[in-house]
Scaffold this motif. Structure first.
Motif, PDB file in Angstrom:
ATOM      1  N   ASP A  76       0.832  -1.125   0.166  1.00  0.00           N
ATOM      2  CA  ASP A  76      -0.118   0.073  -0.087  1.00  0.00           C
ATOM      3  C   ASP A  76       0.640   1.329   0.000  1.00  0.00           C
ATOM      4  N   ILE A  77       1.958   1.246   0.710  1.00  0.00           N
ATOM      5  CA  ILE A  77       2.660   2.404   0.761  1.00  0.00           C
ATOM      6  C   ILE A  77       3.303   2.736  -0.617  1.00  0.00           C
ATOM      7  N   LEU A  78       3.893   1.658  -1.124  1.00  0.00           N
ATOM      8  CA  LEU A  78       4.627   1.806  -2.311  1.00  0.00           C
ATOM      9  C   LEU A  78       3.668   2.221  -3.623  1.00  0.00           C
ATOM     10  N   SER A  79       2.451   1.909  -3.459  1.00  0.00           N
ATOM     11  CA  SER A  79       1.547   2.267  -4.296  1.00  0.00           C
ATOM     12  C   SER A  79       1.102   3.775  -4.083  1.00  0.00           C
ATOM     13  N   LYS A  80       1.104   4.121  -2.975  1.00  0.00           N
ATOM     14  CA  LYS A  80       0.896   5.716  -2.912  1.00  0.00           C
ATOM     15  C   LYS A  80       2.065   6.342  -3.342  1.00  0.00           C
ATOM     16  N   MET A  81       3.579   5.896  -3.285  1.00  0.00           N
ATOM     17  CA  MET A  81       4.650   6.671  -3.600  1.00  0.00           C
ATOM     18  C   MET A  81       4.723   6.614  -5.207  1.00  0.00           C
ATOM     19  N   ILE A  82       4.293   5.866  -5.851  1.00  0.00           N
ATOM     20  CA  ILE A  82       4.249   5.527  -7.123  1.00  0.00           C
ATOM     21  C   ILE A  82       3.234   6.562  -7.992  1.00  0.00           C
ATOM     22  N   LYS A  83       2.076   6.804  -7.370  1.00  0.00           N
ATOM     23  CA  LYS A  83       1.177   7.485  -7.756  1.00  0.00           C
ATOM     24  C   LYS A  83       1.245   8.942  -7.377  1.00  0.00           C
ATOM     25  N   SER A  84       2.245   9.380  -6.455  1.00  0.00           N
ATOM     26  CA  SER A  84       2.581  10.718  -6.109  1.00  0.00           C
ATOM     27  C   SER A  84       3.151  11.419  -7.357  1.00  0.00           C
ATOM     28  N   ASN A  85       2.728  12.886  -7.218  1.00  0.00           N
ATOM     29  CA  ASN A  85       3.041  13.738  -8.531  1.00  0.00           C
ATOM     30  C   ASN A  85       4.447  14.227  -8.580  1.00  0.00           C
ATOM     31  N   SER A  86       5.077  14.027  -7.208  1.00  0.00           N
ATOM     32  CA  SER A  86       6.466  14.199  -7.035  1.00  0.00           C
ATOM     33  C   SER A  86       7.556  13.564  -7.745  1.00  0.00           C
ATOM     34  N   LYS A  87       8.482  14.109  -8.285  1.00  0.00           N
ATOM     35  CA  LYS A  87       9.426  13.601  -9.126  1.00  0.00           C
ATOM     36  C   LYS A  87      10.306  12.623  -7.996  1.00  0.00           C
ATOM     37  N   ILE A  88      10.416  12.629  -6.733  1.00  0.00           N
ATOM     38  CA  ILE A  88      11.206  11.828  -5.768  1.00  0.00           C
ATOM     39  C   ILE A  88      10.180  11.674  -4.714  1.00  0.00           C
ATOM     40  N   SER A  89      10.280  10.484  -4.131  1.00  0.00           N
ATOM     41  CA  SER A  89       9.509  10.093  -2.700  1.00  0.00           C
ATOM     42  C   SER A  89      10.335   9.362  -1.939  1.00  0.00           C
ATOM     43  N   ILE A  90      10.189   9.555  -0.826  1.00  0.00           N
ATOM     44  CA  ILE A  90      11.044   8.611   0.216  1.00  0.00           C
ATOM     45  C   ILE A  90      10.145   8.131   1.505  1.00  0.00           C
ATOM     46  N   LEU A  91      10.517   7.081   1.746  1.00  0.00           N
ATOM     47  CA  LEU A  91       9.900   6.646   3.104  1.00  0.00           C
ATOM     48  C   LEU A  91      10.775   6.903   4.230  1.00  0.00           C
ATOM     49  N   SER A  92      10.023   7.038   5.421  1.00  0.00           N
ATOM     50  CA  SER A  92      10.745   7.448   6.793  1.00  0.00           C
ATOM     51  C   SER A  92       9.803   6.825   7.875  1.00  0.00           C
ATOM     52  N   SER A  93      10.423   6.742   8.970  1.00  0.00           N
ATOM     53  CA  SER A  93       9.796   6.338   9.928  1.00  0.00           C
ATOM     54  C   SER A  93      10.147   6.901  11.021  1.00  0.00           C
ATOM     55  N   LYS A  94       9.534   7.229  12.341  1.00  0.00           N
ATOM     56  CA  LYS A  94       9.848   7.631  13.790  1.00  0.00           C
ATOM     57  C   LYS A  94      10.814   6.708  14.485  1.00  0.00           C
ATOM     58  N   ILE A  95      11.873   7.097  14.987  1.00  0.00           N
ATOM     59  CA  ILE A  95      12.680   6.501  15.704  1.00  0.00           C
ATOM     60  C   ILE A  95      12.840   7.003  17.258  1.00  0.00           C
ATOM     61  N   ASP A  96      13.652   6.273  18.017  1.00  0.00           N
ATOM     62  CA  ASP A  96      13.900   6.841  19.227  1.00  0.00           C
ATOM     63  C   ASP A  96      15.155   7.667  19.119  1.00  0.00           C
ATOM     64  N   SER A  97      15.097   8.684  20.249  1.00  0.00           N
ATOM     65  CA  SER A  97      15.893   9.777  19.847  1.00  0.00           C
ATOM     66  C   SER A  97      17.450   9.265  20.088  1.00  0.00           C
ATOM     67  N   SER A  98      17.700   8.181  20.695  1.00  0.00           N
ATOM     68  CA  SER A  98      18.960   7.802  20.996  1.00  0.00           C
ATOM     69  C   SER A  98      19.597   6.994  19.830  1.00  0.00           C
ATOM     70  N   LYS A  99      18.934   6.822  18.742  1.00  0.00           N
ATOM     71  CA  LYS A  99      19.406   6.244  17.587  1.00  0.00           C
ATOM     72  C   LYS A  99      19.480   7.514  16.445  1.00  0.00           C
ATOM     73  N   ILE A 100      19.363   8.563  16.711  1.00  0.00           N
ATOM     74  CA  ILE A 100      19.540   9.785  15.765  1.00  0.00           C
ATOM     75  C   ILE A 100      20.836   9.696  15.011  1.00  0.00           C
ATOM     76  N   GLY A 101      21.919   9.383  15.875  1.00  0.00           N
ATOM     77  CA  GLY A 101      23.063   9.421  15.199  1.00  0.00           C
ATOM     78  C   GLY A 101      23.464   8.448  14.584  1.00  0.00           C
ATOM     79  N   ASN A 102      22.859   7.357  14.390  1.00  0.00           N
ATOM     80  CA  ASN A 102      23.058   6.017  13.538  1.00  0.00           C
ATOM     81  C   ASN A 102      22.321   5.897  12.336  1.00  0.00           C
ATOM     82  N   VAL A 103      21.631   7.035  12.017  1.00  0.00           N
ATOM     83  CA  VAL A 103      20.832   6.893  10.773  1.00  0.00           C
ATOM     84  C   VAL A 103      20.601   8.101  10.083  1.00  0.00           C
ATOM     85  N   GLY A 104      19.931   7.949   8.779  1.00  0.00           N
ATOM     86  CA  GLY A 104      19.888   9.068   7.957  1.00  0.00           C
ATOM     87  C   GLY A 104      18.502   9.885   8.268  1.00  0.00           C
TER      88      GLY A 104
END
Length: 317
Positions: A116-144
């Motif tokens: 379902d998520i990929l279907s929405k990204m593909i249908k988006s009008n934006s040239k680029i779509s990315i997927l993100s998720s909420k994380i714990d603040s302790s992990k901020i320095g280990n991710v994009g």
């Protein structure tokens, strides 16, 4: 639809587990991580795959071949110098040509609602779509990290504790065109000395990158991530060759038991135990929340929890 899977990395965060095995080929519940990913993407409508291989890449090619066994088509390109995710992505330019494509980091698994998520990204009008998720603040320095405003990207920061965002890039991006390859050509190395795909996307912000959010993703690049993925996959599908078990073996599902295993007397398995092929387990052993890789040996009188046992019989946690 086309997918570029980045599967070239060394897997250094996994220690001895990847000493003779590429990270995407770690077996969980009878399949390598990469196969779980490919099957999820196939179910989401993708049929053309380019896998960027590198470290022990021939093991990936030998296992998957041209993809015909999975009713898909797979081609390969090799990253000989491990200089970052942007460099790896650039190798797929001929495969992508002028078509839209999904970029997928092959140590990331989305456990819920991927189709379902990929279907929405593909249908988006934006040239680029990315997927993100909420994380714990302790992990901020280990991710994009992803900073957004009105569902569009303001800034992407790669592995920095200075980020003010609690959103992490989930390792998936959909590109409507191939402009990203032109940007990669002009990239300079990051502070880590690598050419980062997140920085390449930063340089396209004038085109507006739309953000989509998933409930969670699993980073299978760490021991804790591998164990979380093991639990997630077993919750969805468990099976095994239970005729290999003694009548006094105690099982707490979900578990997976591979082929040609020898299980001793008075053994307790589960919950959330995945055992590979050709594994020997002695008497009076208890395993909980454990992934056992192929060809491992576990001696008698052991209690092991929240660990991975690699093919060299190392216990990793």
């Amino acid at each position: 639809m086309k997918v570029v899977l980045l599967a070239a990395g060394l897997g250094t965060r996994l220690g001895s587990m990847t000493s003779c095995l590429p990270k995407p080929m770690i077996m969980i519940s009878g399949k390598p991580i990469l196969e779980h990913i490919i099957l999820d993407l196939k179910n989401s409508g993708f049929s053309e795959f380019c896998i960027v291989i590198g470290y022990l890449g021939n093991m990936i090619k030998t296992y998957f071949g041209d993809g015909s066994s999975l009713n898909i088509h797979i081609s390969y390109v090799e990253q000989k110098k491990f200089s970052g995710t942007a460099s790896a992505t650039k190798l797929s330019e001929n495969f992508v040509s002028n078509d839209p494509f999904l970029l997928y980091l092959a140590d990331t698994v989305i456990p819920e609602n991927l189709k379902d998520i990929l279907s929405k990204m593909i249908k988006s009008n934006s040239k680029i779509s990315i997927l993100s998720s909420k994380i714990d603040s302790s992990k901020i320095g280990n991710v994009g990290n992803i900073e957004i405003k009105n569902n569009f990207i303001v800034k992407i920061t790669e592995k920095s504790f200075s980020s003010k965002s609690n959103l992490s890039w989930a390792g998936i991006a959909f590109f409507k065109g191939n402009e990203i390859f032109k940007i990669i050509k002009n990239l300079t190395p990051s502070k880590r000395g690598e050419f980062e795909i997140t920085e390449a996307m930063n340089l396209t912000l004038n085109n507006k990158i739309e953000n989509f959010i998933c409930d969670k993703y699993v980073d299978a690049g760490t021991i804790s991530g591998i164990l979380e993925l093991n639990k997630t996959i077993l919750e969805q599908n468990h099976m095994g060759n239970l005729n290999q078990l003694h009548c006094n073996t105690k099982i707490k599902n979900p578990i997976h038991l591979g082929k040609n295993c020898k299980i001793g007397d008075n053994v307790e398995l589960g919950p959330f135990v995945s055992i590979g092929n050709n594994v020997n387990i002695g008497d009076d052993v208890k395993l909980e929340y454990v992934l056992v890789l192929d060809n491992s040996n576990i001696g008698s009188n052991k209690i092991i929890t929240n660990s991975v046992i690699d093919s060299n019989n190392n216990i990793l946690s």
